[in-house]
Design an enzyme around this catalytic site. Structure first.
Site, mmCIF file in Angstrom:
data_model
loop_
_atom_site.group_PDB
_atom_site.id
_atom_site.type_symbol
_atom_site.label_atom_id
_atom_site.label_comp_id
_atom_site.label_asym_id
_atom_site.label_seq_id
_atom_site.Cartn_x
_atom_site.Cartn_y
_atom_site.Cartn_z
ATOM 1 C CG ASP A 9 37.192 40.269 31.659
ATOM 2 O OD1 ASP A 9 36.340 40.748 32.094
ATOM 3 O OD2 ASP A 9 37.423 38.791 31.581
ATOM 4 C CB SER A 10 38.502 40.384 35.734
ATOM 5 O OG SER A 10 37.483 39.150 35.318
ATOM 6 C CB CYS A 72 34.746 43.245 32.536
ATOM 7 S SG CYS A 72 34.395 42.650 34.138
ATOM 8 C CD GLU A 151 40.816 34.014 33.743
ATOM 9 O OE1 GLU A 151 42.134 34.060 33.721
ATOM 10 O OE2 GLU A 151 40.017 34.806 33.212
ATOM 11 C CB CYS A 190 29.924 36.847 33.523
ATOM 12 S SG CYS A 190 31.868 36.502 33.774
ATOM 13 C CG HIS A 192 35.416 34.799 32.456
ATOM 14 N ND1 HIS A 192 35.287 36.041 32.788
ATOM 15 C CD2 HIS A 192 36.724 34.121 32.651
ATOM 16 C CE1 HIS A 192 36.765 36.385 33.198
ATOM 17 N NE2 HIS A 192 37.268 35.228 32.942
HETATM 18 N N1 DGL Z 1 34.283 38.776 33.084
HETATM 19 C C1 DGL Z 1 33.726 39.309 34.010
HETATM 20 C C2 DGL Z 1 32.219 39.886 33.832
HETATM 21 O O1 DGL Z 1 31.937 39.879 32.725
HETATM 22 C C3 DGL Z 1 34.014 38.960 35.460
HETATM 23 C C4 DGL Z 1 34.736 37.521 35.971
HETATM 24 C C5 DGL Z 1 35.360 37.972 37.454
HETATM 25 O O2 DGL Z 1 34.624 37.769 38.504
HETATM 26 O O3 DGL Z 1 36.496 38.419 37.464
HETATM 27 O O4 DGL Z 1 31.689 40.222 34.536
#
Ligand code: DGL
Length: 272
Positions: A9-10, A72, A151, A190, A192
């Protein structure tokens, strides 16, 4: 280590998917790579997300992974077709906003989708949405800065900033509830966002259904691994091990993995 499953993931968001994967595949080993050094993905252009997804995948393939989970939504939307084309023998599982399950759940027919700007603008998401056109109304909310706030919040006890970031997004979406015309189903598009589901639920009300898809992704991974089992030899046994790797801040990943998954492994730093 057995041939592990790579997950990236990011940042720390994909840990929500790793959690479901570990529950569904308790004997597998995993490498979790958080590309924090190049995050967030959701507000960057597609070329950046593509380049990072390719570099991260290349690294994980070099670690002898037997499957890859793109944990992600943003990277899945931008890069999964290319990653599959470049690694035709590697089972690759992606994650997409759960709009179809949401349509099945919603009674008011009004569904909120929280995701990154990049996911919502992607052709892949637009196709997903078009398939449900006419079945429900969708309120799309590009949540700029929310993944970043999550984060930062991972290593801070005070949730004030996080709750404010959640509230500014839910507040922009209109009325929530089970009465006609209101949003009764909210898609967390997302990886997150499941980590702030408690705050989101408090903001939208207990009768609104939050939909995430970590478990569906884990089931899909299970199916693909089963299907590939012929090539992979006998089913794995023994304890599951996890390697945690980051291209950015080790403390963030360490804190989030300990807090949400009770993982206390050391975090490896990587420059790619
Ligand atoms: N966790 C990522 C997603 O599912 C995105 C987070 C980011 O913007 O880096 O889209």
């Amino acid at each position: 280590m057995k041939a592990p499953i790579g997950v990236f993931d990011s940042g720390i968001g994909g840990l929500s998917v790793l959690k479901a994967l570990r529950a569904a595949l308790p004997h597998e080993d995993f490498i979790y790579l958080a590309d924090n050094g190049h995050a967030p993905y959701g507000e960057r252009d597609t070329a950046h997300v593509l380049a990072r997804s390719r570099a991260v995948t290349q690294y994980l393939v070099g670690q002898n992974i037997k499957a890859l989970v793109v944990a992600c939504n943003t990277a899945t939307a931008a890069a999964i077709d290319l990653l599959r084309a470049e690694h035709p023998h590697l089972p690759i599982i992606g994650v997409e906003p759960a709009v179809k399950p949401a349509v099945a759940l919603s009674k008011t027919g009004r569904i909120g989708v929280m995701a990154t700007r990049s996911t919502l603008a992607s052709a892949r998401f637009q196709t997903l949405l078009a398939a449900q056109a006419g079945l429900a109304q969708f309120v799309l909310q590009p949540c700029d800065g929310l993944a970043d706030a999550i984060e930062r919040g991972a290593s801070i006890a005070d949730a004030t900033e996080l709750i404010a970031a959640c509230a500014s997004n839910t507040g922009a979406m209109g009325l929530f509830g089970t009465q006609p015309g209101r949003i009764d189903t909210l898609v967390l598009g997302c990886t997150h966002y499941p980590f702030v589901s408690e705050h989101l639920q408090a903001l939208v009300g207990a009768d609104v259904t939050l939909v995430e898809n970590g478990e569906a992704v884990a089931r899909q991974a299970q199916r693909l691994l089963h299907a590939a089992a012929g090539n992979l030899g006998p089913a794995v046994t023994g304890p599951s091990r996890v390697r945690l790797i980051t291209t950015g801040d080790a403390q963030t990943l360490k804190a989030a993995a300990a807090h949400w998954l009770a993982l206390r492994e050391p975090v490896e730093l990587l420059q790619i």
